[in-house]
Write an enzyme that holds these catalytic residues in place. Structure first.
Site, short mmCIF file in Angstrom:
data_model
loop_
_atom_site.label_atom_id
_atom_site.label_comp_id
_atom_site.label_asym_id
_atom_site.label_seq_id
_atom_site.Cartn_x
_atom_site.Cartn_y
_atom_site.Cartn_z
N CYS A 93 64.03 -24.62 45.70
CA CYS A 93 63.03 -24.23 46.70
C CYS A 93 61.96 -25.30 46.83
O CYS A 93 61.18 -25.52 45.89
CB CYS A 93 62.40 -22.91 46.29
N CYS B 44 58.31 -23.95 46.91
CA CYS B 44 57.82 -23.45 45.62
C CYS B 44 57.53 -24.59 44.66
O CYS B 44 56.51 -24.59 43.98
CB CYS B 44 58.86 -22.54 44.96
N ASP B 45 58.43 -25.52 44.57
CA ASP B 45 58.39 -26.47 43.46
C ASP B 45 58.13 -27.92 43.87
O ASP B 45 57.98 -28.78 42.99
CB ASP B 45 59.72 -26.40 42.69
#
Lengths: 113, 305
Positions: free
Chosen positions: B135, B138-139
């Site tokens: 992701c 997200c990351d």
């Protein structure tokens, strides 16, 4: 701001108090992102199935979340959320990134049995 | 508490929830089961901008929660985060076992959706979250100023890569073909980007860690030669797989890729068993098409009860 139905940890002092007063605590530290939301929701479901465990969340970007971000157990983590399991005030397990309900239940069986 | 229902819906994504709204509202006793929480892939979608009825984009988790509440309002029962261990889909009465309980119904609707495909190579699971991610939103920030590998060359891989380029120093794309499969506009942006290079016709064969770095072993699919690529992290975007593992022995007809085959009424080859949403063999997989599938299946079931 985390829009969940979990109790939020908002300060390091609160977290310290919670893990001192409760034998079993699980904290999901993340954002309102795609990998985090499923874990919060699984925590919400499991809260009813495991009443002896305190399931909580914490906003990853809050300054006080350094108490989780800087844990040695999380030092290699590169994926949200950071989920930390405490027993008797000690970290007994920490995971990075999304986890399935089965993985979380397995961890609960492993560290909180 | 009764464990006998008219209908068991396996999967609480848009297809399953849409079906539950219709059947519960029609007085059909309906149980919705899911191994996770409700919402399917929608709940992990940052913003949904193309679902009718919302002028402004709506956060995916909000849409998913509203669908679940709507189904609950009409009396659908939910068993979520359920560890489904066995199913029987033949005979007049079908059953599903979860967490040591057996649930029975005359009709079953499979709406288990699909999940991101894993590469299934050594090191992938081991380093998930500590060097391998799925992701970008997200990351990506963990890799600010770093050099990374992206595995995949389809739309999602390239769109996520463009997002990652806001953070990272460089991207090496490892792709199994010698051209990108993404839409031209997205592919062109990647091809022309100065921070992007490509390892064409290669596939990862394993991941290892050296200190803080990830080491990707990739194979040249034309020559068979193995090369290693050392970077700070790896993002994997290699498509989706139908969630049909539970039904492997159930006798359901699937296409060559494992998606469930149905007729226009969403009936599978097994009497009383329906399939709807992304798990079904079809051309377009969208929230709206999943909702449409679920609606059709539910109306068929209501008609037959």
């Amino acid at each position: 701001m985390l829009y969940t139905n979990l109790e939020h940890v908002t300060s390091r002092e609160q977290l310290q108090q919670v893990i001192e007063e409760n034998e079993k605590v699980a904290v999901c530290c993340g954002r309102m992102g795609p990998m985090c939301i499923p874990v919060y929701e699984i925590f919400e479901i499991l809260r009813d199935k495991y009443p002896d465990i305190q399931f909580m969340d914490m906003e990853f970007d809050s300054p006080d979340a350094a108490v989780i971000r800087n844990l040695p157990e999380c030092s290699t983590f590169r994926g949200l959320p950071f989920t930390v399991y405490y027993r008797n005030g000690e970290v007994v397990k920490a995971t990075s990134s999304i986890q399935t309900a089965k993985q979380i239940k397995d961890i609960i069986g492993e560290v909180f049995a | 508490m009764s464990r006998h229902f008219d209908l068991i819906i396996i999967g609480a994504g848009p297809a399953g929830l849409a079906a539950a709204i219709y059947t519960a509202r029609a007085g059909v006793s309906t149980l919705v089961m899911d191994q996770s929480s409700a919402g399917g892939q929608v709940k992990t979608t940052h913003q949904v901008a193309n679902y009718p009825g919302f002028v402004e984009p709506v956060p995916g988790h909000q849409l998913a929660t509203a669908m679940k509440k709507q189904a609950e309002r009409y009396g659908a029962r939910f068993e979520l985060a359920a560890d489904i261990s066995a199913v029987s889909l033949t005979g007049e009465e079908k059953w599903v076992e979860a967490d040591g309980e057996r649930y029975q119904a005359r009709f079953v609707l499979i709406a288990t959706g699909s999940s991101p495909r894993l590469l299934n190579v050594p090191g992938e699971i081991e380093f998930k979250g500590t060097g391998i991610s799925y992701c970008a939103t997200c990351d990506g920030e963990f890799y600010t100023g770093k050099d990374i590998v992206v595995v995949g060359g389809g739309n999602s891989a390239m769109e996520e890569s463009l997002m990652l380029l806001q953070h990272v120093n460089s991207i090496t794309v490892i792709h199994q073909f010698d051209m990108l499969q993404a839409e031209k506009i997205t592919a062109d942006k990647m091809m022309q980007h100065p921070k992007v290079n490509f390892l064409w016709s290669h596939e990862p064969r394993g991941f290892a860690k050296e200190g803080e770095h990830m080491v990707v072993t990739a194979q040249n699919l034309k020559s068979g030669e193995l090369v290693t690529v050392t970077r700070d992290g790896v993002f994997v975007f290699v498509g989706m797989l139908p969630n049909t593992g539970l039904f492997r022995e159930a006798g359901l007809q699937t296409n060559a890729y494992g998606y469930l085959v149905t007729n226009d009424a969403m009936e599978t080859n097994l009497p009383g068993v329906y399939a709807a949403g992304d798990v079904r063999d079809k051309r377009y997989r969208q929230i709206a098409t999943a909702v449409g599938d679920g609606t059709i299946a539910s109306l068929e079931i209501i008609r037959k009860l």
